[in-house]
Design a protein around this motif. Structure first.
Motif, short mmCIF file in Angstrom:
data_model
loop_
_atom_site.label_atom_id
_atom_site.label_comp_id
_atom_site.label_asym_id
_atom_site.label_seq_id
_atom_site.Cartn_x
_atom_site.Cartn_y
_atom_site.Cartn_z
N ALA A 190 7.32 -17.76 14.55
CA ALA A 190 6.93 -16.70 15.48
C ALA A 190 5.83 -15.81 14.92
N PHE A 191 5.54 -15.94 13.62
CA PHE A 191 4.54 -15.08 12.97
C PHE A 191 3.13 -15.54 13.33
N THR A 192 2.28 -14.57 13.62
CA THR A 192 0.85 -14.87 13.75
C THR A 192 0.22 -14.86 12.37
N ASP A 193 -0.97 -15.41 12.26
CA ASP A 193 -1.68 -15.35 10.99
C ASP A 193 -1.93 -13.91 10.58
N GLU A 194 -2.19 -13.05 11.56
CA GLU A 194 -2.42 -11.63 11.27
C GLU A 194 -1.17 -10.99 10.68
N ASN A 195 0.01 -11.31 11.24
CA ASN A 195 1.26 -10.80 10.68
C ASN A 195 1.38 -11.15 9.19
N ILE A 196 1.11 -12.41 8.88
CA ILE A 196 1.27 -12.90 7.51
C ILE A 196 0.28 -12.21 6.57
N VAL A 197 -0.97 -12.15 6.98
CA VAL A 197 -2.01 -11.55 6.14
C VAL A 197 -1.72 -10.06 5.89
N GLN A 198 -1.27 -9.35 6.92
CA GLN A 198 -0.97 -7.92 6.75
C GLN A 198 0.15 -7.70 5.76
N GLN A 199 1.21 -8.54 5.83
CA GLN A 199 2.31 -8.42 4.88
C GLN A 199 1.85 -8.64 3.45
N VAL A 200 1.12 -9.72 3.23
CA VAL A 200 0.66 -10.05 1.88
C VAL A 200 -0.33 -8.99 1.38
N ASN A 201 -1.21 -8.55 2.24
CA ASN A 201 -2.23 -7.58 1.87
C ASN A 201 -1.62 -6.25 1.46
N SER A 202 -0.63 -5.79 2.21
CA SER A 202 0.00 -4.50 1.91
C SER A 202 0.98 -4.60 0.75
N ASN A 203 1.91 -5.55 0.84
CA ASN A 203 3.04 -5.57 -0.09
C ASN A 203 2.71 -6.13 -1.46
N PHE A 204 1.85 -7.14 -1.51
CA PHE A 204 1.51 -7.75 -2.80
C PHE A 204 0.13 -7.33 -3.29
N LEU A 205 -0.91 -7.64 -2.53
CA LEU A 205 -2.26 -7.35 -3.00
C LEU A 205 -2.51 -5.86 -3.17
N GLY A 206 -1.89 -5.04 -2.33
CA GLY A 206 -2.04 -3.59 -2.50
C GLY A 206 -1.52 -3.12 -3.84
N THR A 207 -0.36 -3.64 -4.24
CA THR A 207 0.22 -3.30 -5.54
C THR A 207 -0.69 -3.78 -6.68
N VAL A 208 -1.21 -4.99 -6.54
CA VAL A 208 -2.11 -5.54 -7.57
C VAL A 208 -3.36 -4.67 -7.69
N ARG A 209 -3.96 -4.32 -6.57
CA ARG A 209 -5.22 -3.56 -6.58
C ARG A 209 -5.05 -2.18 -7.21
N VAL A 210 -4.00 -1.47 -6.80
CA VAL A 210 -3.78 -0.12 -7.33
C VAL A 210 -3.52 -0.18 -8.84
N THR A 211 -2.70 -1.13 -9.25
CA THR A 211 -2.41 -1.29 -10.67
C THR A 211 -3.68 -1.60 -11.46
N GLN A 212 -4.45 -2.53 -10.97
CA GLN A 212 -5.68 -2.91 -11.66
C GLN A 212 -6.61 -1.72 -11.85
N ALA A 213 -6.65 -0.84 -10.85
CA ALA A 213 -7.56 0.31 -10.90
C ALA A 213 -7.15 1.32 -11.97
#
Length: 214
Positions: free
Chosen positions: A41-64
């Motif tokens: 039932a997930f759209t590609d947008e649903n999936i990308v938003q989850q990964v972008n916020s929950n995982f990549l967001g954590t990675v980006r802030v930490t890296q900075a």
């Protein structure tokens, strides 16, 4: 200060401003949201938003923040994951997937940054009374999963308060321990301990029976 964890430019400018104004010693990565639903039932947008916020967001802030902590030879990253980052549940495959990613990434980083006396910890809450799943209307709910979804939702009704989770985050930030993982909430440690006790394969079978069998 504004900080959208999906906006690399804003992360860079906000971290630069924060470290110029304050002696930052702890970074808490808590941004994220959840979507419940069958994967089909997930759209590609649903999936990308989850990964972008929950995982990549954590990675980006930490890296900075890393260079600041490395130069000061001190600092601590605390990444809020979930008991869903240690086990599987139906209808949370993308959400849990992001939390498994943060757990594995945090473990690697905890070894890497120990070279510079910089710590990494994770806090894994169980179901908590927050707005975590407030975006759930964004996912279509398919009729052939409806009964099982309702059962799933009834079994993960919020059991812990934000204050209960906050107290564990505070403990992780102040106890001075070289400890990677902390569990928070009424059921997180019990769920984790059960999986450790019977093993991953048996745990999956047990959860299948609990959620999916009539």
């Amino acid at each position: 200060m504004p900080l959208d964890v999906t906006n690399p430019g804003q992360i860079k400018s906000t971290v630069e401003k924060a470290t110029s104004l304050f002696d930052v010693d702890v970074v808490l990565n808590n941004a994220g949201f959840g979507l419940l639903g069958a994967l089909e039932a997930f759209t590609d947008e649903n999936i990308v938003q989850q990964v972008n916020s929950n995982f990549l967001g954590t990675v980006r802030v930490t890296q900075a923040f890393i260079s600041n902590f490395r130069e000061n030879k001190k600092g601590l990253f605390i990444n809020v994951t979930s008991i869903g980052g240690h086990t599987g549940f139906p209808f949370t495959s993308i959400y849990n997937g992001t939390k498994w990613a943060v757990e594995g990434w945090s473990e690697c980083l905890s070894i890497e940054l120990s070279l510079f006396n910089v710590g990494v910890k994770t806090v894994s809450p169980s179901s908590t009374n927050t707005e975590l799943f407030s975006h759930n209307s964004d996912v279509a709910h398919l009729p052939f999963y409806e009964a099982t979804e309702k059962k799933m939702i009834s079994m993960i009704k919020p059991a812990s308060t934000p204050d209960e989770i906050g107290s564990v985050i505070y403990e992780a930030a102040t106890d001075g321990k070289d400890q990677l993982r902390y569990f928070a909430g009424k059921s997180a440690k019990a769920i984790y301990d059960r999986r450790q006790e019977i093993g991953a394969e048996a745990s999956v079978k047990e959860i299948k029976k609990m959620y999916l069998e009539a």
